[in-house]
Design a protein around this motif. Structure first.
Motif, short mmCIF file in Angstrom:
data_model
loop_
_atom_site.label_atom_id
_atom_site.label_comp_id
_atom_site.label_asym_id
_atom_site.label_seq_id
_atom_site.Cartn_x
_atom_site.Cartn_y
_atom_site.Cartn_z
N LYS A 89 0.84 -1.21 0.00
CA LYS A 89 0.00 0.00 0.00
C LYS A 89 0.87 1.25 0.00
N SER A 93 0.62 4.20 -2.73
CA SER A 93 0.02 5.46 -2.31
C SER A 93 1.00 6.61 -2.34
N HIS A 98 -3.92 8.53 -6.95
CA HIS A 98 -4.84 7.62 -7.63
C HIS A 98 -4.34 6.17 -7.71
N SER A 99 -3.09 5.94 -7.35
CA SER A 99 -2.55 4.58 -7.35
C SER A 99 -2.79 3.96 -5.99
N THR A 100 -3.27 2.72 -5.98
CA THR A 100 -3.61 2.09 -4.70
C THR A 100 -3.62 0.58 -4.82
N TYR A 101 -3.55 -0.06 -3.67
CA TYR A 101 -3.66 -1.52 -3.58
C TYR A 101 -5.11 -1.87 -3.30
N ASP A 106 -12.08 -3.84 -1.58
CA ASP A 106 -11.87 -2.67 -2.44
C ASP A 106 -12.04 -3.04 -3.92
N ALA A 166 -5.66 7.38 6.00
CA ALA A 166 -5.52 6.97 4.61
C ALA A 166 -6.87 7.09 3.91
N GLU A 168 -8.28 5.11 1.86
CA GLU A 168 -8.99 3.83 1.93
C GLU A 168 -9.76 3.72 3.25
#
Length: 461
Positions: A89, A93, A98-101, A106, A166, A168
Motif C-alpha cells: 500500500k 500510495s 490515484h494509485s492504490t492496492y 476494495d 488513509a 482507503e
C-alpha cells in the motif's frame, strides 16, 4: 543481542533473498533466446547479469531490517501478511493520489462502482493536505441531496478526525449499512466555520444518462458518471430526443458538471457519437501498452445541431476527455468554469482472483496535444454559478392596453404569445444560471444560422 545494521538471520530474510534470486534468475533466463535444437546444450552459455545491477540489494536489505525490527519490537504483535500488505500500500500510495492496492473488498467495490450500483453516500473523493476532498457529489444520491458540494474538505467523519487517515480508511468509514446516518464535518470555501451535514447512507444506483427537452427544439443530456453502458445510453438519448421533437434539434446542452469521470472507453464512445472523424484522445506512458490512440468513426448523430458542453471544477477525467475532444474539433462550445484537471489514466492489474493494484500508467492528451493534468479544461466562455433573481418592476402599458385602440390583425395571437412568454420566463428563472446561459447561447446560434441560411438561399435565386 543483534548489532545495529547487521543483517537479520531469520527465515523470512532467507526466504526473501531466495525469492529474489529465483525471480531474477528465472526472469533473465526467459529473456534469453532458446538454444537451437541442433546444438549441443553443454556448449550453450546463458550469462546471467549481476543481480546487483538488476535489483537495489542495499535497499532490500534495509527493507528486511525494518521488517525484522517491527516484528521484534512493535508494541503489539503484527503478522507478516499485514506488514507486507502495508508495504505494498505504501509503495503505491506514495506515487500519486490515484494509485492504490485493492484488497478483496476494495476490488469488489471498484467493480460495483463501474457497473452502476454500490453502497455508500454517493461522492467521488480524493486526498488534499491530509483531508478528504470532495471531487463531486453524484446526482440523486444521499450526499447530493444533503447539500455536499464539489470542493468541500471533509475534516471529520462523525467524531473521528480525518487528518492523517488513509483515503482507503476514510472511504471504508463512509460506507455502511443503508439507513444509517453519518455526520460529515466539512470546511467550505466562503464559510468561516466548519459545516456539519448529516447524510443517510443508501444503496447508490447511478443513472448514468438523463435527457429531456428543456424548451421547444432544445435538448438537454446530463451525464452523471461514465460507466460501461454510458456510450450506448448516450446515443439512445440523442435519438430519443429527436424522435420526441419530431425533427433535428435546434440545439443541445451536454451537462458534465460534477461528473467525476469513470470508464475511458465510455468517454470515447460518447465523443464518437458527435464526431465524424479525427482523434478523440491519446495516451502516453512508459510501456507500449499504455500508448493508445482513439479515433472517431464516421457518423455524427447530430451533424447540424449546435452543442454547448457545461463543465465545472467537479468535472474530471473521462468528462474532461469528452469536453476536450469536442472543444478541439470545434464541435461544441465549452461553457462554465475550469475543470478538475485529472489527466492521468489508471490501469487495474489483477494479482489473483481477489487482489489487484490500481496504478497510474499514462497521461492522456486532447486531439490538439494538450495535457490537462493539474491544469484542466478551460471553458470557451466562463460562466460562474449565480442565483437568478428577477427585479420587481411595474408592467409596461402597450398600445393594446389603450381604450379604443385600433385593432391589430393578429392581436389575439399576440396576446397569447405574450402570456406564454411570461410563463416561460417564470419557469426559466427557476433553472440554474449556467444552464440558462447555455440555452440563450444556443438560441442565438440558431437565429444566426437561420438568417445566414435565408440570405444564402435568397442570393441563389
Amino acid at each position: 543481542m543483534k548489532r545495529a545494521g547487521s543483517t537479520p538471520n531469520t527465515p523470512l530474510w532467507r526466504s526473501i533473498i531466495l525469492a529474489t534470486c529465483c525471480f531474477t534468475a528465472s526472469g533473465l533466463a526467459l529473456a534469453q533466446p532458446m538454444p537451437d535444437a541442433s546444438q549441443d546444450s553443454t556448449r550453450v552459455e546463458i550469462k546471467l547479469p549481476d543481480p546487483e545491477e538488476q535489483l537495489p540489494l542495499d535497499d532490500l536489505r534495509k527493507f528486511t531490517e525494518v521488517f525484522s525490527r517491527i516484528k521484534d519490537a512493535y508494541v503489539e504483535e503484527v503478522s507478516d501478511t499485514q506488514l507486507l500488505e502495508s508495504a505494498i500500500k505504501g509503495m503505491l500510495s506514495d506515487l500519486d493520489p490515484h494509485s492504490t492496492y485493492l484488497a478483496p473488498k476494495d476490488y469488489e467495490e471498484l467493480e460495483e462502482s463501474t457497473s452502476g450500483e454500490f453502497g455508500g453516500l454517493g461522492i467521488e473523493v480524493g486526498m488534499e493536505n491530509g483531508f478528504v476532498k470532495v471531487i463531486s457529489p453524484i446526482d440523486d444520491t444521499p450526499a447530493q441531496k444533503a447539500g455536499v458540494q464539489a470542493g468541500d474538505l471533509i475534516i471529520k467523519l462523525n467524531e473521528k478526525p480525518v487528518k492523517g487517515m488513509a483515503l482507503e480508511e476514510a472511504v471504508n468509514l463512509m460506507r455502511g449499512k443503508p439507513g444509517t446516518v453519518l455526520t460529515l464535518t466539512i470546511m467550505r470555501e466562503g464559510e468561516s466555520a466548519p459545516v456539519e451535514i448529516d447524510v443517510t447512507r443508501d444503496v447508490i444506483k447511478v443513472t448514468s444518462v438523463k435527457s429531456r427537452i428543456i424548451e421547444n427544439g432544445y435538448g438537454y443530456v446530463r451525464i452523471t458518471q461514465f460507466q460501461a453502458e454510458t456510450g450506448r445510453q448516450f446515443r439512445k438519448a440523442l435519438t430519443d430526443l429527436e424522435a420526441e421533437h419530431g425533427s433535428t434539434l435546434d440545439g443541445l446542452v451536454i451537462d458534465l458538471r460534477n461528473n467525476p469521470g469513470g470508464v475511458l472507453q465510455a468517454a470515447v464512445e460518447t465523443a464518437d457519437a458527435l464526431l465524424d472523424e479525427g482523434l478523440i484522445v491519446y495516451t502516453e506512458g512508459r510501456i507500449q501498452s499504455s500508448r493508445l490512440r482513439f479515433s472517431a468513426r464516421a457518423g455524427d448523430l447530430m451533424t447540424s445541431t449546435p452543442i454547448v458542453v457545461l463543465i465545472n471544477g467537479g468535472s474530471a477525467s473521462a468528462s474532461e476527455i469528452v469536453a476536450g475532444a469536442l472543444q478541439d474539433h470545434g464541435r461544441a462550445v465549452v461553457m462554465g468554469t475550469q475543470s478538475f484537471g485529472k489527466g492521468s489514466v489508471q490501469t487495474v492489474i489483477p494479482l489473483d482472483e481477489t487482489h489487484a493494484i490500481k496504478m497510474t500508467t499514462a497521461r492522456y492528451f486532447t486531439p490538439d496535444g494538450r495535457s490537462i493534468q493539474a491544469t484542466g479544461i478551460k471553458p470557451d466562455i466562463e460562466v460562474r454559478p449565480a442565483e437568478l433573481k428577477e427585479l420587481a418592476s411595474q408592467p409596461f402599458f402597450t398600445e393594446a392596453d389603450l381604450s379604443g385602440h385600433l385593432e391589430g390583425e393578429n392581436e389575439q395571437e399576440a396576446r397569447e404569445q405574450r402570456e406564454k412568454a411570461a410563463n416561460a420566463e417564470a419557469s426559466a428563472a427557476d433553472r440554474d444560471y449556467q444552464l440558462r446561459s447555455a440555452l440563450n447561447l444556443l438560441k442565438g446560434m440558431s437565429i444566426f444560422n437561420s438568417k445566414n441560411s435565408s440570405k444564402a438561399q435568397g442570393s441563389d435565386q
